[in-house]
Design an enzyme around this catalytic site. Structure first.
Site, PDB file in Angstrom:
ATOM      1  N   THR A  86       9.873  -4.371  44.529  1.00  0.00           N
ATOM      2  CA  THR A  86      10.746  -5.541  44.710  1.00  0.00           C
ATOM      3  C   THR A  86      10.322  -6.585  43.678  1.00  0.00           C
ATOM      4  O   THR A  86       9.767  -7.628  44.029  1.00  0.00           O
ATOM      5  CB  THR A  86      10.629  -6.140  46.129  1.00  0.00           C
ATOM      6  N   GLU A 151       2.541  -4.485  54.149  1.00  0.00           N
ATOM      7  CA  GLU A 151       1.199  -3.991  53.836  1.00  0.00           C
ATOM      8  C   GLU A 151       0.333  -5.151  53.365  1.00  0.00           C
ATOM      9  O   GLU A 151       0.826  -6.109  52.786  1.00  0.00           O
ATOM     10  CB  GLU A 151       1.262  -2.869  52.795  1.00  0.00           C
ATOM     11  N   ALA A 255     -14.060 -19.617  43.005  1.00  0.00           N
ATOM     12  CA  ALA A 255     -13.329 -20.286  41.919  1.00  0.00           C
ATOM     13  C   ALA A 255     -13.298 -19.396  40.686  1.00  0.00           C
ATOM     14  O   ALA A 255     -14.221 -18.623  40.441  1.00  0.00           O
ATOM     15  CB  ALA A 255     -14.013 -21.615  41.587  1.00  0.00           C
ATOM     16  N   CYS A 263       1.163  -9.411  43.161  1.00  0.00           N
ATOM     17  CA  CYS A 263       1.610  -9.903  44.474  1.00  0.00           C
ATOM     18  C   CYS A 263       1.687 -11.424  44.576  1.00  0.00           C
ATOM     19  O   CYS A 263       2.766 -11.977  44.822  1.00  0.00           O
ATOM     20  CB  CYS A 263       0.678  -9.376  45.548  1.00  0.00           C
TER      21      CYS A 263
END
Ligand code: UGA
Length: 436
Positions: A86, A151, A255, A263
């Site tokens: 997607t 997921e 950091a 993602c």
């Protein structure tokens, strides 16, 4: 139980292999003939530690197979997972659902038994409703329940994440869906992994909210790191100091040069788009996206500073160690290294690099970078060495050798994997993130 996994990319292949390992009978389906051919020959399309062995043993045991035929693959399957990509749609950042919807249609047209259709791909709220409509439009005579099951796998740790999840989220609208999903995850349920049943829309939103929250946590600590540099504080102690509070927790407070990957960047943008569509602004996430984008370029400027500023940097050479967005993957998507390399190149700096797995993917993204066989080859003649990704191979560099090979002993550690005192004692000029 027979399970069909449509889409044999990262999520589909890892999930399919793990389900097979639990004893289910799994067929992984993909339209890409060459990918299926390679899988038949035991060649993985992605780099993920342990995946090749898991696939091999389950193929041998007869529980895992591959096909390009969706009709053949879904036959007799009680659960059909949609695990296709997607990607961000060009222009508006919305998730491109065309692959998901095309699969839904093909599933409806080829169903030969009652089944639960599960969206495993990360999909915006309401996608399950549309999948349900598309399947209903095919006028299949079989009972279908559409379920959301996001997921939460991390690249590089995907198999462990799948087998020992913090939680399993299932969004189902009827008893048939809940029952089949309970059966699918029974082996994990026995391991006492918590299963959270919710409505389908809630489950879809949980996935985006989780990734946006993690991206926020990282961005928050990155801004604190900048402040630490200004006020003379130490970000690692700040992270420890706040992470010991159970309400905050110690994870995702490391950091660095900004988050990347397939993602967080894509999902935060898609969440912003959903929020805009529903006229419910998520301003914190808006700020996170902006701050993270500008941070990656700022890391390039940090390296220029270590070279004595943009003017002095022209014509100098920098070695980048690590190019992937994080270790144990070959994934270069939205990696901070891209912005760092580009900023240096734009400033007239010569760039060499080494990455244990990512150089093949990196080459077309940074054609001006000289890729090397090992870290020391990249460092040879460099005016500064920069650790961009915290691969284990860079944690114990032979600093004596680095000093000998480099033109100048300058180390910029964007992942804070070295102790400032040690590196300085070895005769280096050392800068890191959020530490002075
Ligand atoms: C992320 C989530 O962690 C998974 O739970 C989720 O399933 C997955 O996205 C997804 O939606 O598919 P992933 O992108 O593989 O997984 O990688 P992470 O380990 O989360 O790291 C993402 C980025 O954040 C990396 O660039 C990493 O270097 C950075 N990061 C992470 C930090 O800068 N600091 C941290 O403390 C943690």
């Amino acid at each position: 139980m027979k399970i069909a996994m449509v889409g044999s990319g990262y999520v589909g292949l890892v999930s399919g292999a793990c389900f097979a390992d639990f004893g289910h009978d799994v067929v992984c389906i993909d339209k890409d003939q060459s990918k299926i051919d390679r899988l038949h020959n035991g060649i993985m399309p992605i780099y993920e530690p342990g995946l090749d062995a898991l696939v091999e043993s389950n193929v041998k045991a007869g529980r895992l197979s591959f096909t390009t035929s969706l009709a053949e693959g879904i036959k007799d399957a009680s659960a059909i997972f949609i695990a296709v990509g997607t990607p961000s749609r060009r222009g508006d950042g919305h998730a491109d659902l065309s692959f998901v919807y095309a699969v839904a249609k093909e599933v409806g047209e080829n169903l030969a038994n009652d089944a639960v259709v599960v969206t495993k791909s990360t999909v915006p709220v309401g996608t399950g409703d549309e999948v349900e409509r598309i399947i209903a439009d095919t006028r299949t005579s079989h009972k279908v329940s559409v379920v959301s099951n996001p997921e939460f796998l991390r690249e590089g740790a995907a198999i462990a994440d799948f087998k020992r999840p913090d939680r399993i989220v299932i969004g189902a609208e009827d008893e048939f869906g809940r029952e089949v999903m309970h059966e699918v995850y029974r082996p994990l349920f026995l391991n006492e992994s918590p299963i959270l049943f919710t409505s389908r829309r809630t489950s879809e939103l949980i996935k985006y909210a989780a990734n946006a929250f993690l991206a926020t946590k990282i961005t928050f600590i990155n801004e604190m790191a900048d402040l630490c540099e200004k006020v003379g504080a130490d970000i690692q102690d700040v992270s420890r100091g706040i992470g010991m509070d159970n309400r905050i927790g110690p994870k995702f407070l490391h950091a660095g040069p900004g988050y990347g990957g397939s993602c967080f960047p894509k999902d935060t943008l898609a969440l912003l788009k959903t929020a805009e569509d529903y006229d419910s602004p998520t301003r914190i996430v808006e700020a996170v996206v902006k701050v993270n984008d500008s941070r990656k370029r700022a890391m390039g400027r940090k390296v220029l500073d270590a070279l004595g500023g943009a003017d002095a940097a022209r014509g100098k050479k920098v070695a980048l160690l690590g190019l992937t967005f994080k270790p144990n993957t070959d994934d270069m998507r939205d990696s901070p290294s891209i912005a760092v390399a580009q900023t240096l190149h734009d400033a007239g700096v010569e760039v060499s690099a080494y990455d244990p797995e990512g150089m093949e993917q990196a080459k077309p993204m940074m054609p001006f970078v000289t890729m090397c066989e090992n870290p020391y080859e990249a460092i040879e003649g460099a005016d500064a060495t920069v650790i961009v990704t915290e691969w284990d191979a860079f944690r114990a560099l032979d600093l004596g050798k680095v000093k000998e090979l480099a033109k100048s002993p300058v180390l910029v550690d964007l992942r804070n994997i070295y102790t400032p005192a040690d590196v300085r004692a070895a005769g280096f000029e050392y800068s890191s993130v959020g530490r002075t």
